[in-house]
Every structure is written in C-alpha cells, then in structure tokens.
Scaffold this motif. Structure first.
Motif, PDB file in Angstrom:
ATOM      1  N   GLU A 187       1.387   6.613   3.016  1.00 21.62           N
ATOM      2  CA  GLU A 187       0.408   7.280   3.817  1.00 21.62           C
ATOM      3  C   GLU A 187      -0.686   6.603   4.606  1.00 21.62           C
ATOM      4  O   GLU A 187      -1.224   6.419   5.648  1.00 21.62           O
ATOM      5  CB  GLU A 187      -0.091   8.728   3.164  1.00 21.62           C
ATOM      6  CG  GLU A 187      -1.016   9.385   3.892  1.00 21.62           C
ATOM      7  CD  GLU A 187      -0.584  10.177   5.167  1.00 21.62           C
ATOM      8  OE1 GLU A 187      -1.248  10.488   5.950  1.00 21.62           O
ATOM      9  OE2 GLU A 187       0.861  10.224   5.297  1.00 21.62           O
ATOM     10  N   GLU A 188      -1.154   5.683   3.405  1.00 24.48           N
ATOM     11  CA  GLU A 188      -2.536   4.643   3.785  1.00 24.48           C
ATOM     12  C   GLU A 188      -2.045   3.812   4.751  1.00 24.48           C
ATOM     13  O   GLU A 188      -2.776   3.437   5.571  1.00 24.48           O
ATOM     14  CB  GLU A 188      -3.039   4.396   2.535  1.00 24.48           C
ATOM     15  CG  GLU A 188      -3.431   5.204   1.490  1.00 24.48           C
ATOM     16  CD  GLU A 188      -4.665   6.000   2.077  1.00 24.48           C
ATOM     17  OE1 GLU A 188      -5.381   5.313   2.973  1.00 24.48           O
ATOM     18  OE2 GLU A 188      -4.994   7.075   1.581  1.00 24.48           O
ATOM     19  N   ARG A 189      -0.713   3.177   4.591  1.00 21.17           N
ATOM     20  CA  ARG A 189      -0.319   2.153   5.293  1.00 21.17           C
ATOM     21  C   ARG A 189      -0.194   2.723   6.751  1.00 21.17           C
ATOM     22  O   ARG A 189      -0.256   1.988   7.861  1.00 21.17           O
ATOM     23  CB  ARG A 189       1.118   1.719   4.908  1.00 21.17           C
ATOM     24  CG  ARG A 189       1.577   0.457   5.628  1.00 21.17           C
ATOM     25  CD  ARG A 189       2.868  -0.283   5.015  1.00 21.17           C
ATOM     26  NE  ARG A 189       3.957   0.702   4.950  1.00 21.17           N
ATOM     27  CZ  ARG A 189       4.497   1.219   3.744  1.00 21.17           C
ATOM     28  NH1 ARG A 189       3.613   1.032   2.724  1.00 21.17           N
ATOM     29  NH2 ARG A 189       5.359   1.916   3.855  1.00 21.17           N
ATOM     30  N   MET A 220       0.881  -1.162   0.169  1.00 17.07           N
ATOM     31  CA  MET A 220       0.059   0.134   0.075  1.00 17.07           C
ATOM     32  C   MET A 220       0.971   1.247   0.130  1.00 17.07           C
ATOM     33  O   MET A 220       2.027   1.163   0.549  1.00 17.07           O
ATOM     34  CB  MET A 220      -0.798   0.041   1.358  1.00 17.07           C
ATOM     35  CG  MET A 220      -1.954  -1.227   1.232  1.00 17.07           C
ATOM     36  SD  MET A 220      -3.012  -1.018   2.855  1.00 17.07           S
ATOM     37  CE  MET A 220      -3.704   0.852   2.875  1.00 17.07           C
ATOM     38  N   SER A 279      -9.988   3.667  -3.729  1.00 18.85           N
ATOM     39  CA  SER A 279      -9.280   4.313  -4.853  1.00 18.85           C
ATOM     40  C   SER A 279      -9.387   3.747  -6.293  1.00 18.85           C
ATOM     41  O   SER A 279      -8.763   4.180  -7.099  1.00 18.85           O
ATOM     42  CB  SER A 279      -8.011   4.237  -4.526  1.00 18.85           C
ATOM     43  OG  SER A 279      -7.430   2.800  -4.284  1.00 18.85           O
ATOM     44  N   ARG A 334      -1.610   4.999   8.141  1.00 20.45           N
ATOM     45  CA  ARG A 334      -2.897   5.269   8.638  1.00 20.45           C
ATOM     46  C   ARG A 334      -3.752   4.077   9.438  1.00 20.45           C
ATOM     47  O   ARG A 334      -4.152   3.869  10.490  1.00 20.45           O
ATOM     48  CB  ARG A 334      -3.957   6.170   7.833  1.00 20.45           C
ATOM     49  CG  ARG A 334      -3.622   7.568   7.657  1.00 20.45           C
ATOM     50  CD  ARG A 334      -4.788   7.984   6.300  1.00 20.45           C
ATOM     51  NE  ARG A 334      -4.273   9.214   6.237  1.00 20.45           N
ATOM     52  CZ  ARG A 334      -4.896   9.967   5.237  1.00 20.45           C
ATOM     53  NH1 ARG A 334      -6.005   9.458   4.472  1.00 20.45           N
ATOM     54  NH2 ARG A 334      -4.534  11.207   5.232  1.00 20.45           N
ATOM     55  N   ALA A 335      -3.332   3.000   8.482  1.00 20.53           N
ATOM     56  CA  ALA A 335      -4.145   1.679   8.864  1.00 20.53           C
ATOM     57  C   ALA A 335      -3.224   1.230  10.255  1.00 20.53           C
ATOM     58  O   ALA A 335      -3.854   0.763  10.882  1.00 20.53           O
ATOM     59  CB  ALA A 335      -3.824   0.623   7.645  1.00 20.53           C
ATOM     60  N   PHE A 372      -9.123  -0.396   0.613  1.00 16.63           N
ATOM     61  CA  PHE A 372      -8.420   0.526  -0.174  1.00 16.63           C
ATOM     62  C   PHE A 372      -8.634   0.618  -1.821  1.00 16.63           C
ATOM     63  O   PHE A 372      -8.784   1.688  -2.300  1.00 16.63           O
ATOM     64  CB  PHE A 372      -7.040   0.262   0.122  1.00 16.63           C
ATOM     65  CG  PHE A 372      -6.137   1.158  -0.754  1.00 16.63           C
ATOM     66  CD1 PHE A 372      -5.829   2.540  -0.377  1.00 16.63           C
ATOM     67  CD2 PHE A 372      -4.898   0.761  -1.580  1.00 16.63           C
ATOM     68  CE1 PHE A 372      -4.973   3.315  -1.382  1.00 16.63           C
ATOM     69  CE2 PHE A 372      -4.273   1.433  -2.439  1.00 16.63           C
ATOM     70  CZ  PHE A 372      -4.250   2.752  -2.285  1.00 16.63           C
TER      71      PHE A 372
END
Length: 220
Positions: free
Chosen positions: A20-22, A17, A66, A24-25, A62
C-alpha cells in the motif's frame, strides 16, 4: 533516462516497502510527472535526481512515520481522556490509606462547596429565562385583550349614545360619539398589533429559539 526508466528504477528501489505504501509513493510521482507535462519531463528528471536517491528519501520517511516513537505517539493520541483517567486511577490506587482518606475528604468538601453554587447559578439562569418567557407571553396576551376591551367599550359607548339621543343633550351625545370613535380606533390599533405579533414576531421568535437550541446541540 526518461520517465519510464525513472519509475521502473524507483519501484525496484522501494520493493521492500509494504504494498500500500509503495503504491502511494508510485502514484505520487506519476501524478508529479503528469502535472508537469511531457514538455517538462527533462526538467523534472533533473530536479528529482537519481531514482535511488528518491527511494532512499521515501524509505527514510517511511521508517520515521512507522517507527516505535510514532506508534507510541499514536497510542497516546488514541488514549485521550481515557488514558488520563486511567493514570489518575492508578495513582489513587498507589496511595496509602491515609492519603486516600484525605483525597476523598477534599473531594467531599469541594462537592459541598461547589454544588450549592452550581444549583444557585442554574436556578438564577432558569429564573431569568422564565421571567423573559413570562414577559414575552404577557406581550402576546395583552395586545388581543386590549383590542377586545376597546371593542367592548366602543359597543357600550354606542349603546349609551343611542340612549342619550332620546333623553340627553347634544353635548353628551357628541361626547359619547367621540368616545366610541376613540375606542374603535384603539380596537383597530391593538388588533393590528396582535396580527403583527402572531404573524411576524411569533414565528421569528420560534425560529430564534430553535436556532439557539440547534447551536447548543451542535457544540455539545
């Protein structure tokens, strides 16, 4: 398996991922463990299940967010009114000459019919507001004028009473004294009304008008 092992396996499973998304998770599940507390760690691990299963859910969500459909929806949301205007303009350009003339003629007729009505409504509302302001201004002007008039009448009655005291009768003198007292009382009454209007009512009226305009500007 403990919390540390769970988070390590989860991070490895979602390594593909964006950063940034990783992040947040990972923060979400770190906070999840923190809120549950060390004493409930085993229960949380049992509830969440295998880290790879959690990672699969994260990756699926995700991709849904997206994906192409979501991007198209975002573009539609950002276009807003400009998008509708652009499509309407495109449809107008696709029309032939006769259709364009018909549309323009209908728009002109609508303008001729609607504009006078709007002008009339605006004029009526403006006239009503002007009349209301004129009435309020009259109230604020009449009170001091009546007070001054009453005091002038009282002064004239005093002068008349002094003159009558030498050449008139007692009844005439008593009448003039009574009129003087009545005029003076009215002068005091209207003066108190004037003070009340300008000290209490006038500031409240200004605050109300200012609040009305602030509300209109905020809505716009």
């Amino acid at each position: 398996m403990n919390r540390t092992e769970f988070m390590q396996r989860l991070q490895r499973a979602i390594a593909g991922m964006p950063e940034e998304e990783r992040r947040r998770a990972v923060e979400y599940y770190e906070n999840y463990f923190d809120e549950a507390g060390p004493e409930n760690e085993a229960e949380v691990l049992h509830t969440l299940g295998a880290p790879e299963k959690v990672a699969a859910d994260i990756l699926r969500e995700f991709r849904d967010v997206s994906g192409p459909g979501a991007q198209d929806g975002g573009a539609r949301g950002e276009s807003g009114a400009k998008g509708y205007a652009g499509r309407a303009k495109a449809r107008f350009c696709e029309m032939d000459g006769g259709q364009k003339v018909l549309v323009l003629a209908l728009a002109a007729v609508a303008a001729v019919c609607v504009v006078p009505v709007c002008v009339g409504l605006i004029g009526g509302v403006g006239g009503l507001l002007f009349g209301l302001l004129a009435a309020v201004a009259a109230v604020f002007c009449i009170a001091p004028i009546l007070s001054i008039t009453a005091w002038v009448c009282a002064a004239l009655f005093v002068f008349a009473a002094v003159t009558t005291a030498t050449v008139g009768t007692a009844a005439e003198l008593l009448l003039l004294v009574g009129l003087t007292l009545v005029s003076a009382g009215l002068g005091i009454l209207f003066w108190k009304l004037t003070v009340y209007l300008f000290r209490k009512l006038f500031p409240a009226l200004l605050n109300g008008i200012a609040g009305l305009f602030r509300g209109l500007f905020h809505r716009s």
